[in-house]
Design a protein around this motif. Structure first.
Motif, short mmCIF file in Angstrom:
data_model
loop_
_atom_site.label_atom_id
_atom_site.label_comp_id
_atom_site.label_asym_id
_atom_site.label_seq_id
_atom_site.Cartn_x
_atom_site.Cartn_y
_atom_site.Cartn_z
N MET A 276 0.82 -1.18 0.00
CA MET A 276 0.00 0.00 0.00
C MET A 276 0.87 1.26 0.00
O MET A 276 0.65 2.16 -0.77
CB MET A 276 -0.92 -0.05 1.23
N GLU A 277 1.84 1.28 0.87
CA GLU A 277 2.75 2.43 0.96
C GLU A 277 3.50 2.63 -0.35
O GLU A 277 3.74 3.76 -0.78
CB GLU A 277 3.72 2.23 2.12
N ARG A 278 3.88 1.53 -0.97
CA ARG A 278 4.63 1.60 -2.23
C ARG A 278 3.79 2.27 -3.32
O ARG A 278 4.29 3.09 -4.08
CB ARG A 278 5.02 0.19 -2.63
N ARG A 279 2.52 1.96 -3.40
CA ARG A 279 1.62 2.57 -4.39
C ARG A 279 1.49 4.07 -4.14
O ARG A 279 1.51 4.87 -5.05
CB ARG A 279 0.25 1.93 -4.35
N ARG A 280 1.33 4.43 -2.89
CA ARG A 280 1.18 5.83 -2.54
C ARG A 280 2.43 6.62 -2.92
O ARG A 280 2.35 7.70 -3.48
CB ARG A 280 0.91 5.96 -1.04
N CYS A 281 3.58 6.06 -2.69
CA CYS A 281 4.86 6.70 -3.03
C CYS A 281 4.98 6.85 -4.54
O CYS A 281 5.37 7.90 -5.04
CB CYS A 281 6.02 5.89 -2.48
N ALA A 282 4.64 5.81 -5.28
CA ALA A 282 4.72 5.86 -6.74
C ALA A 282 3.76 6.90 -7.30
O ALA A 282 4.08 7.63 -8.23
CB ALA A 282 4.43 4.49 -7.34
N ALA A 283 2.57 7.00 -6.72
CA ALA A 283 1.58 7.98 -7.19
C ALA A 283 2.06 9.39 -6.91
O ALA A 283 1.91 10.28 -7.75
CB ALA A 283 0.23 7.72 -6.52
N SER A 284 2.65 9.62 -5.75
CA SER A 284 3.12 10.98 -5.44
C SER A 284 4.31 11.36 -6.32
O SER A 284 4.43 12.50 -6.73
CB SER A 284 3.48 11.11 -3.97
N THR A 285 5.15 10.40 -6.66
CA THR A 285 6.27 10.67 -7.55
C THR A 285 5.77 11.02 -8.94
O THR A 285 6.24 11.96 -9.57
CB THR A 285 7.22 9.47 -7.62
N GLY B 164 2.89 12.34 -9.73
CA GLY B 164 2.29 13.67 -9.63
C GLY B 164 3.35 14.76 -9.61
O GLY B 164 3.19 15.81 -10.22
N ARG B 165 4.42 14.49 -8.92
CA ARG B 165 5.52 15.45 -8.85
C ARG B 165 6.16 15.64 -10.22
O ARG B 165 6.47 16.75 -10.63
CB ARG B 165 6.58 14.96 -7.86
N ARG B 166 6.32 14.54 -10.94
CA ARG B 166 6.91 14.62 -12.28
C ARG B 166 6.02 15.41 -13.22
O ARG B 166 6.50 16.21 -14.01
CB ARG B 166 7.15 13.22 -12.84
N ALA B 167 4.72 15.18 -13.14
CA ALA B 167 3.78 15.90 -14.00
C ALA B 167 3.82 17.39 -13.68
O ALA B 167 3.84 18.23 -14.59
CB ALA B 167 2.37 15.36 -13.82
N ARG B 168 3.86 17.74 -12.40
CA ARG B 168 3.95 19.16 -12.02
C ARG B 168 5.25 19.76 -12.52
O ARG B 168 5.26 20.89 -13.00
CB ARG B 168 3.84 19.31 -10.50
N SER B 169 6.34 19.01 -12.40
CA SER B 169 7.63 19.51 -12.87
C SER B 169 7.62 19.75 -14.37
O SER B 169 8.14 20.76 -14.85
CB SER B 169 8.75 18.53 -12.52
N ARG B 170 7.00 18.83 -15.13
CA ARG B 170 6.91 19.02 -16.59
C ARG B 170 6.08 20.25 -16.93
O ARG B 170 6.43 21.02 -17.82
CB ARG B 170 6.32 17.77 -17.24
N ARG B 171 4.96 20.43 -16.22
CA ARG B 171 4.13 21.61 -16.48
C ARG B 171 4.88 22.89 -16.15
O ARG B 171 4.82 23.86 -16.91
CB ARG B 171 2.84 21.54 -15.66
N ARG B 172 5.59 22.90 -15.02
CA ARG B 172 6.36 24.10 -14.65
C ARG B 172 7.45 24.39 -15.66
O ARG B 172 7.68 25.55 -16.03
CB ARG B 172 6.96 23.92 -13.25
N LEU B 173 8.13 23.36 -16.15
CA LEU B 173 9.17 23.53 -17.14
C LEU B 173 8.56 24.07 -18.44
O LEU B 173 9.09 25.00 -19.04
CB LEU B 173 9.90 22.22 -17.40
#
Length: 62
Positions: free
Chosen positions: A1-10, A12-21
């Protein structure tokens, strides 16, 4: 469960980083146009040709 949550947050972070770039690059492009207009230049005037690498900035207008 924790592993899925970590992968999902990563993901989301990548998508935000791409949008910001993407936003930063679009703003930079607009600012380059403003500066060129302000100084009476076009993008071709800024192009550098270091030889075997080819031109660094291509003129977007033919």
């Amino acid at each position: 469960m924790e592993r899925r949550r970590c992968a999902a947050s990563t993901g989301g972070r990548r998508a935000r980083s791409r949008r910001r770039l993407g936003t930063a690059l679009m703003l930079l492009d607009e600012r380059m146009d403003d500066l060129c207009a302000q100084h009476g230049l076009n993008r071709g005037d800024l192009a550098l040709d270091p030889g075997p690498l080819g031109p660094l900035l291509a003129d977007p207008e033919p």
